[in-house]
Design an enzyme around this catalytic site. Structure first.
Site, short mmCIF file in Angstrom:
data_model
loop_
_atom_site.label_atom_id
_atom_site.label_comp_id
_atom_site.label_asym_id
_atom_site.label_seq_id
_atom_site.Cartn_x
_atom_site.Cartn_y
_atom_site.Cartn_z
N GLY A 36 0.76 -1.20 0.02
CA GLY A 36 -0.05 0.21 -0.08
C GLY A 36 0.81 1.27 0.05
O GLY A 36 0.97 1.96 -0.89
N HIS A 37 1.71 1.34 0.95
CA HIS A 37 2.91 2.39 1.02
C HIS A 37 3.62 2.61 -0.50
O HIS A 37 3.87 3.37 -1.04
CB HIS A 37 3.83 2.36 2.11
CG HIS A 37 3.22 2.21 3.29
ND1 HIS A 37 3.15 0.90 4.31
CD2 HIS A 37 2.83 3.13 4.12
CE1 HIS A 37 2.76 1.00 5.35
NE2 HIS A 37 2.30 2.45 5.40
N GLY A 147 -3.32 7.56 1.41
CA GLY A 147 -4.19 6.28 1.05
C GLY A 147 -5.74 6.71 1.47
O GLY A 147 -5.82 7.36 2.41
P1 AMP Z 1 0.87 4.58 7.88
O1 AMP Z 1 2.27 4.27 7.87
O2 AMP Z 1 -0.21 3.58 8.26
O3 AMP Z 1 0.31 5.76 8.59
O4 AMP Z 1 0.40 4.95 6.63
C1 AMP Z 1 1.03 6.01 5.71
C2 AMP Z 1 -0.01 6.18 4.27
O5 AMP Z 1 -0.10 4.97 3.69
C3 AMP Z 1 -1.22 6.83 4.74
O6 AMP Z 1 -1.34 8.01 3.73
C4 AMP Z 1 -2.10 5.48 4.63
O7 AMP Z 1 -3.34 5.93 4.03
C5 AMP Z 1 -1.47 4.79 3.33
N1 AMP Z 1 -1.93 3.48 3.15
C6 AMP Z 1 -1.71 2.52 4.38
N2 AMP Z 1 -2.13 1.43 4.00
C7 AMP Z 1 -2.73 1.55 2.62
C8 AMP Z 1 -3.00 0.64 1.80
N3 AMP Z 1 -3.44 -0.63 1.95
N4 AMP Z 1 -3.57 1.07 0.46
C9 AMP Z 1 -3.11 2.47 0.04
N5 AMP Z 1 -2.40 3.38 0.94
C10 AMP Z 1 -2.34 2.83 2.29
#
Ligand code: AMP
Length: 283
Positions: A36-37, A147
């Site tokens: 996702g990242h 995301g």
């Molecule tokens: P985090 O590290 O969980 O704070 O996420 C960092 C970024 O990655 C945020 O903008 C999230 O929305 C995005 N993100 C996390 N999981 C996913 C995913 N499965 N698909 C797309 N973007 C994601």
């Protein structure tokens, strides 16, 4: 690709890219990177000339007693992913430099942070908007990539950027899923084998909702109860909320006149899973 830990070093690296007229892309993360990242970084690399990925487990967005200490930290593996995808800098600041003294200045988006996850994670969004404002000021990017999986976060950040005139474009990126539909998340690592088997029910219930709406169903109470029935098939799943809100304002809705965000949060053991879809009404 460089790994930079200090704010002044990051500032000078970005300012030299900017003086070369490069378009600066920024992907804020808390690390434990997954596909996702990776998709956010890939998009930034495609659309920008110089890309910074921040990796910072932000203490101010974790409620007391939550998983701040146990949150997965995998900087070496994360840096490899960033390098492979083509990022220019990994910015991994220390909490002691980000928050050197007691913080008396906070950035808070009102109203939109009261419902959905905000109702259950007190202070979470205040921490998110504050750290994003700090990171936006430090990085000074042209575009930042977020995301859609964290739909409330995305809507709140867009509002903050618009209300406070940050010179920055916020780009929302599609949710990346496992083959069985589970939205990828750093917290999926907490799931046991048995819990993991039940996790796809979260997205399945959103798909069921989308299907029922496509068949003409628009009664939000009925849709919620059908989703709850399906989620009930996973005896380990503990739904926290299922909400239908306006996708832009996050105000609750009882029909489908504008784009509707259908958002879910569930506990599965110690993992809190969130997911959502946006339903666009047929014209
Ligand atoms: P985090 O590290 O969980 O704070 O996420 C960092 C970024 O990655 C945020 O903008 C999230 O929305 C995005 N993100 C996390 N999981 C996913 C995913 N499965 N698909 C797309 N973007 C994601």
């Amino acid at each position: 690709m460089k790994i930079i830990n200090q704010i002044d070093k990051l500032r000078s690296a970005v300012s030299s890219a900017r003086s070369d007229n490069k378009k600066i892309g920024f992907v804020p993360t808390m690390g434990a990177l997954h596909d996702g990242h990776r998709s956010l970084i890939e998009r930034a690399v495609t659309e920008c000339d110089f890309v910074i990925v921040s990796i910072f487990v932000n203490p101010t967005q974790f409620e007391q007693g939550s998983d701040y200490d146990s949150y997965p930290r995998t900087l070496d593996a994360d840096a490899k992913i960033c390098k492979t995808v083509g990022a220019d800098i990994v910015f991994a600041p220390n909490a002691s430099e980000m928050y050197p003294k007691e913080l008396l200045s906070w950035v808070q988006v009102e109203k939109m942070t009261e419902g959905l996850c905000g109702a259950f994670r007190k202070g979470h969004f205040k921490g998110v908007t504050t750290v994003c404002a700090k990171l936006f000021n430090i990085v000074q990017a042209d575009r930042a990539y977020f995301g859609k999986k964290d739909a409330q976060q995305l809507a709140v950040i867009k509002k903050m950027v618009s209300d406070l005139n940050f010179p920055l474009e916020i780009i929302g990126c599609e949710t990346v899923r496992e083959p069985d539909g589970l939205a990828m998340s750093s917290r999926n690592k907490y799931l046991t084998e048995q819990q993991r088997k039940q996790a796809p029910l979260v997205y399945a219930s959103l798909q069921l909702c989308e299907f029922l709406v496509s068949q003409g169903q628009s009664d939000v109470k009925f849709l919620k109860s059908e989703m709850e029935k399906l989620l009930g098939k996973g005896e380990l799943l503990k739904p926290e909320y299922i909400e239908f809100v306006d996708a832009a304002t996050l105000d609750p809705v009882d029909g489908f006149s504008n784009d509707v965000l259908v958002a879910i949060a569930c506990y599965l053991g110690k993992a809190r899973l969130i997911d959502n879809i946006t339903i666009t009404p047929k014209s």
